[in-house]
Design an enzyme around this catalytic site. Structure first.
Site, short mmCIF file in Angstrom:
data_model
loop_
_atom_site.label_atom_id
_atom_site.label_comp_id
_atom_site.label_asym_id
_atom_site.label_seq_id
_atom_site.Cartn_x
_atom_site.Cartn_y
_atom_site.Cartn_z
N GLY A 183 0.82 -1.55 -0.11
CA GLY A 183 0.29 0.06 -0.30
C GLY A 183 0.66 1.16 0.12
O GLY A 183 0.84 1.47 1.03
N SER A 184 0.56 2.18 -0.84
CA SER A 184 2.01 3.33 -1.37
C SER A 184 0.94 4.46 -1.89
O SER A 184 -0.02 4.22 -2.51
CB SER A 184 3.19 2.45 -1.96
OG SER A 184 2.49 1.93 -3.14
N ARG A 185 2.51 4.99 -2.52
CA ARG A 185 2.12 5.95 -3.22
C ARG A 185 2.76 6.56 -4.09
O ARG A 185 4.30 6.55 -3.44
CB ARG A 185 1.86 7.24 -2.69
CG ARG A 185 1.48 8.91 -2.94
CD ARG A 185 1.69 9.15 -2.47
NE ARG A 185 1.23 11.35 -2.52
CZ ARG A 185 -0.19 12.16 -1.89
NH1 ARG A 185 -1.18 11.51 -1.17
NH2 ARG A 185 -0.16 12.78 -3.18
#
Length: 228
Positions: A183-185
Site C-alpha cells: 500500500g503506497s503512493r
C-alpha cells in the site's frame, strides 16, 4: 510472474499453512484447522500482491507512461521546481493493497540522482504523505532533454521501498526498477508544458497507461527562435 522480493513471504505463509494443518490433524484441533485456513488465504493474497504482469505499449519520442498501477489522486501545478527548471506538474497515484506494486520507468533517459528520505508512515492517500512519509526520490534527464522526477512513497502499512537504479544509469521507458510493499503512493513531476492526458480519478497501469507527452528542448528552442 512473481517479483523476487515476494518469494520469502509466499514460502513462509505456505510453510505456516502446512504446519498448522498437520498440527490440527495430529491434535484434532479445530482452532489450528481454522488458523491453517487463514494462512492458506494469506498465502493466496501474498502471491496475488507480488504479481508482476507483463505490459505492452507503443513507444515514441517524448512519451510518458505511468510509473505505477493505481488511482490518480491529483494532477496539479506546483509552481517552479529547481531541478526541473520550470513550472512543474505533479501527478499523484495511490496504490491500494490490491494494485500491482512494481514500479516502472516513466520515460527514456539517464538517472541524475537517487535520494532516500526517511520519514513517517501516514496513509498514502493523504496529501501530507507526499512530503512527510518515507520515500525514494529519483531525478532524471529524459532522452528529449527534459528533467523529470518520480517518487516511491511508503504508506501506513508499507515498511520497505525497493529501488534498483542508481545515479548514472541509462534507463528505458517501461523497465521495472523497484517496488513498495504494502500500500503506497507514487508521484511524477514533469514540466508544466508537458501534455498530460489523465485526470484525477482515473485508473492507471504501470508500463501500459500513456499519461502524456513531453515537449523536447529542441522543439521549444525552435519555437522560441521563431518568436524572436
Amino acid at each position: 510472474m512473481i517479483v523476487k522480493e515476494g518469494y520469502i513471504f509466499i514460502i513462509l505463509a505456505l510453510l505456516l499453512t502446512v504446519v498448522l494443518y498437520v498440527c490440527s490433524t495430529v491434535f484434532n484441533s479445530t482452532i489450528l484447522y481454522i488458523l491453517s485456513g487463514a494462512f492458506a488465504f494469506l498465502t493466496l493474497f501474498v502471491t496475488y500482491f507480488f504479481r508482476d504482469p507483463d505490459r505492452t505499449f507503443t513507444n515514441k519520442e517524448g512519451l510518458l507512461i505511468s510509473p505505477a498501477d493505481g488511482k490518480v489522486l491529483a494532477v496539479e501545478n506546483i509552481g517552479h521546481h529547481e531541478f526541473i527548471g520550470s513550472d512543474t506538474t505533479k501527478i499523484s497515484i495511490f496504490l491500494s493493497v490490491f494494485d500491482v506494486h512494481v514500479n516502472r520507468i516513466p520515460a527514456d533517459g539517464v538517472i541524475d540522482y537517487v535520494k532516500y528520505n526517511p520519514g513517517k508512515f501516514h496513509v498514502a492517500s493523504v496529501d501530507k504523505a507526499s512530503e512527510l512519509n518515507e520515500q525514494t526520490e529519483i531525478g532524471m534527464t529524459t532522452k528529449t532533454g527534459e528533467k523529470i522526477i518520480f517518487k516511491q512513497i511508503a504508506g501506513i502499512i508499507a515498511r520497505r521501498i525497493v529501488c534498483n537504479i542508481k545515479k548514472g544509469d541509462s534507463v528505458t521507458i517501461g523497465d521495472r526498477f523497484g517496488m513498495i510493499r504494502f500500500g503506497s503512493r507514487t508521484e511524477l513531476f514533469v514540466p508544466s508544458d508537458a501534455s498530460i492526458t489523465i485526470k484525477a480519478g482515473d485508473r492507471v497501469f504501470g508500463s501500459e497507461t500513456i499519461i502524456g507527452q513531453l515537449t523536447s528542448k529542441d522543439i521549444k528552442t525552435k519555437s522560441e527562435d521563431k518568436t524572436v
